[in-house]
Design a protein around this motif. Structure first.
Motif, short mmCIF file in Angstrom:
data_model
loop_
_atom_site.label_atom_id
_atom_site.label_comp_id
_atom_site.label_asym_id
_atom_site.label_seq_id
_atom_site.Cartn_x
_atom_site.Cartn_y
_atom_site.Cartn_z
N LYS A 58 0.83 -1.21 0.00
CA LYS A 58 0.00 0.00 0.00
C LYS A 58 0.86 1.26 0.00
O LYS A 58 0.59 2.21 -0.74
N THR A 59 1.90 1.26 0.82
CA THR A 59 2.77 2.43 0.88
C THR A 59 3.55 2.60 -0.41
O THR A 59 3.68 3.71 -0.93
N GLU A 110 2.68 1.57 -3.42
CA GLU A 110 1.76 2.03 -4.46
C GLU A 110 1.48 3.52 -4.33
O GLU A 110 1.42 4.23 -5.33
N SER A 111 1.32 3.99 -3.10
CA SER A 111 1.06 5.42 -2.88
C SER A 111 2.23 6.27 -3.35
O SER A 111 2.06 7.29 -4.02
N ILE A 112 3.44 5.85 -3.01
CA ILE A 112 4.63 6.62 -3.38
C ILE A 112 4.84 6.61 -4.89
O ILE A 112 5.29 7.60 -5.48
N SER A 122 2.45 6.49 -7.14
CA SER A 122 1.36 7.13 -7.85
C SER A 122 1.18 8.62 -7.54
O SER A 122 0.54 9.34 -8.31
N ARG A 123 1.74 9.09 -6.44
CA ARG A 123 1.53 10.50 -6.09
C ARG A 123 2.61 10.96 -5.11
O ARG A 123 3.41 10.17 -4.64
N VAL A 147 4.03 11.78 -1.68
CA VAL A 147 3.74 11.31 -0.33
C VAL A 147 4.68 12.01 0.63
O VAL A 147 5.90 11.99 0.44
N GLN A 169 7.13 3.45 6.19
CA GLN A 169 8.20 4.26 5.60
C GLN A 169 9.54 3.98 6.27
O GLN A 169 10.58 3.86 5.59
N HIS A 189 9.54 14.69 1.12
CA HIS A 189 8.73 13.60 0.56
C HIS A 189 9.44 12.26 0.66
O HIS A 189 10.68 12.20 0.72
N GLU A 239 -0.91 -2.54 6.43
CA GLU A 239 -0.25 -2.69 5.13
C GLU A 239 -0.70 -3.97 4.41
O GLU A 239 -0.22 -4.27 3.33
#
Length: 325
Positions: free
Chosen positions: A119-120, A122-124, A126-127, A129, A138, A153, A266
């Motif tokens: 999940k983390t 994928e977030s990093i 795609s946008r 963070v 992290q 970031h 996660e």
């Protein structure tokens, strides 16, 4: 740590400055480090690297030691072997494509850690963070070398990792990668009899590429609290043996459960097993989950025959849950 804790299979035979021993701890290389490393090869073979080529290696790897050395090997053994022609920017592009498309242990580690914190990651990818120093996922991804801090970031550690992980995500291969699945067992030592009963049945599914971890796995002299924390962070499932002893344990309550909850966020599976009568239903975290046996009875209330039946049913479900991951 990807490429820092474990550096493996770096060079292809022979004597080469791009040869680093296995299991070496290294910080990221600076631009000057890379220039000096490649200069060793130039000194021995008279094959130079252009300044633009060295700069490109640094930009694409961000000094990641394994990548720097692997690119060096590819450049000198595949892209421009047995020549004194200068290695140029276009050669770096070719070497990057080769390394991205090859199968190696280093990238297996990268995929394994990315899946644990999908999940983390994928977030990093795609946008933007924000870097959060106290964010559990992290913190571990930085330790593993998958991400780094850039300004304020959290970003993927280098452009090569970015390309590889983006490709993995776009082809929806995260869940299909066939890595060994690890089960962490959280229990109180007073419930050792239940642990032994459970592992008797869990051992029967080890052939499904499943590893089982509990505190017996800690080697003499190892910091056991660190070993337990690391085991939780690298597990795909946690089985909790719920009892009065479990709920009364300060270490479980203050150390293990927060780490388990963070990994659960996660995507780690938590599988609570009620072994002895206790006030589990008053614990917010537990009462929100499916507990086992599914009728909310305690294993201790069943006779021997029924206990065996329940263990077989639970381990069957554990196998199915891990197989669907």
């Amino acid at each position: 740590m990807i490429g820092i804790r474990n550096i493996t299979q770096i060079t292809i035979g022979g004597v080469s400055p791009f040869n680093i021993a296995d299991h070496v701890a290294l910080p990221p290389f600076t631009l000057n480090n890379i220039r000096d490393l490649y200069a060793q090869y130039t000194h021995e073979t008279h094959q130079p690297f252009s300044d633009e080529a060295i700069q490109k290696v640094f930009e694409e790897t961000q000094g990641q030691p394994w990548l720097v050395n692997r690119l060096g090997s590819i450049l000198t053994l595949q892209v421009k072997p047995k020549t004194t022609d200068e290695i140029k920017l276009s050669d770096i592009e070719k070497a990057i494509q080769i390394v991205i498309n090859e199968k190696n242990v280093h990238f297996d580690y990268l995929f394994e850690k990315a899946i644990l914190y999908q999940k983390t990651v994928e977030s990093i990818l795609s946008r933007e963070v924000k870097y959060l120093p106290y964010d559990n996922a992290q913190s571990w991804l930085i330790q593993y070398g998958v991400i780094r801090k850039s300004d304020q970031h959290a970003v993927i550690a280098n452009p090569i990792y970015q390309k590889i992980l983006s490709s993995l995500l776009s082809t929806k291969m995260f869940n299909s990668q066939k890595f060994k699945k690890k089960i962490f067992i959280s229990y109180c030592h007073d419930d050792r009899q239940w642990l032994d009963r459970l592992t008797f049945y869990l051992n029967q599914i080890k052939h499904q590429n499943i590893d089982i971890w509990f505190d017996d796995s800690i080697q003499t002299g190892t910091n056991w609290s660190v070993a337990i924390a690391d085991a939780i962070q690298t597990s795909h499932m946690t089985i909790c043996l719920i009892s009065p002893h479990f709920l009364n344990s300060e270490f479980i309550r203050e150390t293990e459960i927060p780490a388990i909850q963070a990994r659960q966020d996660e995507g780690m599976i938590v599988f609570p097993i009620l072994v002895e009568s206790c006030l589990w239903y008053l614990i917010d975290w537990l009462k929100k989950m499916q507990v086992y046996p599914k009728d909310n009875n305690f294993l201790s209330e069943f006779d021997e025959k029924e206990q065996k039946k329940q263990f077989i049913e639970m381990v069957t479900e554990i196998s199915q849950l891990l197989s669907s991951e």
